[in-house]
Design an enzyme around this catalytic site. Sequence first.
Site, PDB file in Angstrom:
ATOM      1  N   ALA A  36       1.784  23.143  30.799  1.00  0.00           N
ATOM      2  CA  ALA A  36       0.344  23.263  30.580  1.00  0.00           C
ATOM      3  C   ALA A  36      -0.180  24.628  31.039  1.00  0.00           C
ATOM      4  O   ALA A  36      -0.801  25.367  30.273  1.00  0.00           O
ATOM      5  CB  ALA A  36      -0.376  22.139  31.312  1.00  0.00           C
ATOM      6  N   PHE A 129       7.748  23.075  44.023  1.00  0.00           N
ATOM      7  CA  PHE A 129       7.737  24.105  45.064  1.00  0.00           C
ATOM      8  C   PHE A 129       9.095  24.780  45.243  1.00  0.00           C
ATOM      9  O   PHE A 129       9.156  25.897  45.741  1.00  0.00           O
ATOM     10  CB  PHE A 129       7.228  23.532  46.389  1.00  0.00           C
ATOM     11  CG  PHE A 129       5.727  23.404  46.405  1.00  0.00           C
ATOM     12  CD1 PHE A 129       4.929  24.539  46.494  1.00  0.00           C
ATOM     13  CD2 PHE A 129       5.111  22.171  46.288  1.00  0.00           C
ATOM     14  CE1 PHE A 129       3.546  24.446  46.481  1.00  0.00           C
ATOM     15  CE2 PHE A 129       3.725  22.062  46.276  1.00  0.00           C
ATOM     16  CZ  PHE A 129       2.936  23.203  46.376  1.00  0.00           C
ATOM     17  N   CYS A 183       3.201  14.788  42.335  1.00  0.00           N
ATOM     18  CA  CYS A 183       3.625  14.695  40.931  1.00  0.00           C
ATOM     19  C   CYS A 183       2.490  14.203  40.047  1.00  0.00           C
ATOM     20  O   CYS A 183       1.518  13.638  40.519  1.00  0.00           O
ATOM     21  CB  CYS A 183       4.790  13.733  40.809  1.00  0.00           C
ATOM     22  SG  CYS A 183       6.324  14.452  41.363  1.00  0.00           S
TER      23      CYS A 183
END
Lengths: 342, 67
Positions: A36, A129, A183
């Site tokens: 996205a 991360f 998440c």
Amino acid sequence: MLENNRYHRQELFQPIGKEGQQKLRNCHVLIVGAGALGSSSAEQLVRAGVGTVSLVDRDYVELTNLQRQQLYTEEDVSEQMPKAVAAEQRLQKINQDVTVHAHVIDAGPEELSSFAQYVDLMIDATDNFDTRFVMNDVSQKYEIPWIYGACVSSYGVTFTVLPGETPCLQCLIDYIPKDGATCDTVGIINPAVQMVVSYQVTEALKYLVGDTGAMMGQLIGFDLWKNERMELSVASLKKDDCPSCSAQRTLPYLAYQNQLKTAVLCGRDTVQIRPPREERVNISDLAQSLKRNEQVKLFENPYLLSMEIDDVRLVLFQDGRTLIHGTKDITEAKKIYYQYVG
Amino acid sequence: MKLHINGDVIELEQQMSTVEELLTHLGLQEKPLIIEHNQSILKKEDHSSREIQDGDQFEIVHFVGGG
């Protein structure tokens, strides 16, 4: 003709002007991730006339992506196109005046380091991360800024890391969540994506045209649904003994014995397995041998091989990675991998 | 007591004396948060000693991974 006035409105914007536009043309930006955030960043930078945009992504297009990953179409879903490939095709249709390089790879330390010498800036569009810490060390090693950005639900956060000036991600490690609670199991609305990208791309434009005094210098957070916007001056969190950005740094994420060979994909019920180079399989050979097994439903395109067995789906990419859908369990995923891929 | 948190005015029935108490009250004590209290960034170890008063301003941000 197209060339002459394509960027007219942007050049009219005084902080960029014709001079800034020329600088953009000479720049190279690496976008890590083409989901996205990556789709939106890439489209904006390509439309803005950044001379070279490189994109890396390890995934392929699925139906649930279309709600927000603006470069992709239903056709890309049905052809299971790798995101990087689909993105490159769309971006070159938008602007053939710039160069777009897309790579269907996992962004590990080696891959990102190999880009670092060519790029002016990195934009974070990843969903984890682990990759961000690698980007952070690459950024420090090669003295290239990177712009952190992330979002879930209607919430987003962004921060620009300038080596030698701001704290780096490692300085902020006490504040980074260690579990998978971030998440996209809580969903996401597209405006949150676009807001993060608006900050990231604006920061990128400021940096690339040399207007660094206008950069935000703060950690920005927002929640669009709750009508909240937060600005935090985090300069005081820079650590004098930071392993990534201090004088005695060791760049731990590049020194990788730690290197991840398996990764659970955020909110996807999917495990990625990445074998060492020497163990790579040839996907067309594998397809040939699996054709004899009637229980295995195969799908193949030039970039990947997909096989479905009962509730599990395996997708193998040419670079050797396999995605195992239908499980979050790394041990189970490895078992399935060894069973069908070897 | 009245506090400004992320731009909103929050009314609390009880009086809170430290940042740690406030976080516990909000159910945020275990979360990794970056907190700015009256324009100064707090370190985690300061949460139990930093006193708060009526009208104080807080900006609270947490990192997320999605993208």
